[in-house]
Design a protein around this motif. Structure first.
Motif, PDB file in Angstrom:
ATOM      1  N   SER A  48      72.858  24.344 -12.624  1.00  0.00           N
ATOM      2  CA  SER A  48      72.516  24.001 -11.491  1.00  0.00           C
ATOM      3  C   SER A  48      71.205  23.767 -10.306  1.00  0.00           C
ATOM      4  CB  SER A  48      72.786  25.994 -11.409  1.00  0.00           C
ATOM      5  OG  SER A  48      72.421  26.176 -10.407  1.00  0.00           O
ATOM      6  N   GLY A  82      73.107  28.610  -6.678  1.00  0.00           N
ATOM      7  CA  GLY A  82      73.204  27.979  -7.996  1.00  0.00           C
ATOM      8  C   GLY A  82      72.738  29.699  -8.148  1.00  0.00           C
ATOM      9  N   ILE A 134      77.192  22.804  -7.297  1.00  0.00           N
ATOM     10  CA  ILE A 134      76.364  23.247  -8.301  1.00  0.00           C
ATOM     11  C   ILE A 134      77.011  24.941  -7.909  1.00  0.00           C
ATOM     12  CG2 ILE A 134      74.986  21.907  -9.065  1.00  0.00           C
ATOM     13  CD1 ILE A 134      74.140  24.959  -6.451  1.00  0.00           C
ATOM     14  N   PRO A 135      76.981  25.996  -8.226  1.00  0.00           N
ATOM     15  CA  PRO A 135      76.732  25.371 -10.372  1.00  0.00           C
ATOM     16  C   PRO A 135      77.979  26.164 -10.880  1.00  0.00           C
ATOM     17  CG  PRO A 135      76.466  28.132  -9.372  1.00  0.00           C
ATOM     18  CD  PRO A 135      77.333  27.702  -8.498  1.00  0.00           C
TER      19      PRO A 135
END
Length: 232
Positions: free
Chosen positions: A25, A31, A71-72
């Motif tokens: 992340s 994130g 991400i994550p």
């Protein structure tokens, strides 16, 4: 429990604690949803920083975990049936962690689906629209002479804030007195809109006192304070 070494991503980000949940992340609004959730749950996890500056999200190792290069993403070494589970998409991860732990997602079916409904409201509306405001107000879009794109997204962000404002009237959190994954998903984006994106005045954030009230309560939570800075 199978070895995490079977996942190609661990070649670039080796697991120092393979028995822990692995988080890949960066402290962006998407994130930190997962790092905050993990901190709230008190689950043991190992964070790995996926740097946008070096385009880690485009490397083969990361793409082996998330082909959408966002991400994550996580690997839970103790997934369903004791087998490792890899997941991407922050909303899916929040639902998984809530069901795994039995926390932050109501058990009663009607309340459960209502919570997921508000989670999807964030995923489909607040995240994408606030992100566009950030692009046009702070990043490359700010150089555009034509301000109609910026103003369009600012107006839509304001409309979404109005929906959230009405929902929070007389409520402690989105679902009432119960803090849920809907809050964990939503308020990092509200915080970013005002702070990092410097767009509070643009969207008239002062017109949404309930949103600001709940945001204040959110950012004061110890787990949120920790989660907002992970990975360091």
């Amino acid at each position: 429990m199978n070895s995490l070494s079977t996942f190609p991503i661990t070649r670039k980000w080796p697991a120092q604690h393979p028995e822990r949940l692995q988080l890949y992340s960066l402290p962006t609004p998407n994130g930190v949803k997962v790092s905050i959730m993990l901190e709230e749950l008190g689950l043991a996890y190992e964070p790995h920083k996926v740097s946008f500056e070096t385009q880690d999200q485009l490397c083969a190792e990361f793409l082996s975990l998330n082909p959408n290069n966002k991400i994550p993403a996580i690997i839970d070494p103790d997934g369903p049936g004791g087998h490792p589970l890899a997941l991407f998409e922050s909303g899916a991860i929040l639902i998984y962690l809530a069901e795994k732990s039995g926390q932050f997602l109501p058990q009663a079916p009607a309340a459960r689906y209502e919570t997921i409904q508000w989670l999807m409201f964030q995923m489909a509306g607040i995240g994408p629209m606030f992100g566009q405001v950030g692009f046009f107000n702070k990043f490359a879009g700010k150089a555009y002479e034509d301000k109609r794109p910026r103003d369009r997204y600012a107006a839509e962000a304001r409309r979404l804030l109005g929906v959230l404002e009405k929902r929070l009237q007389g409520r402690g959190w989105i679902m009432g007195e119960e803090y849920t994954i809907a809050d964990i998903a939503t308020f990092p984006w509200v915080r970013n809109l005002i702070g990092f994106y410097e767009s509070g005045e643009l969207v008239g954030i002062a017109d949404f006192p309930n949103v600001l009230r709940v945001l204040d309560g959110f950012v004061a939570r110890p787990a949120v304070i920790r989660g907002l800075n992970i990975p360091a």
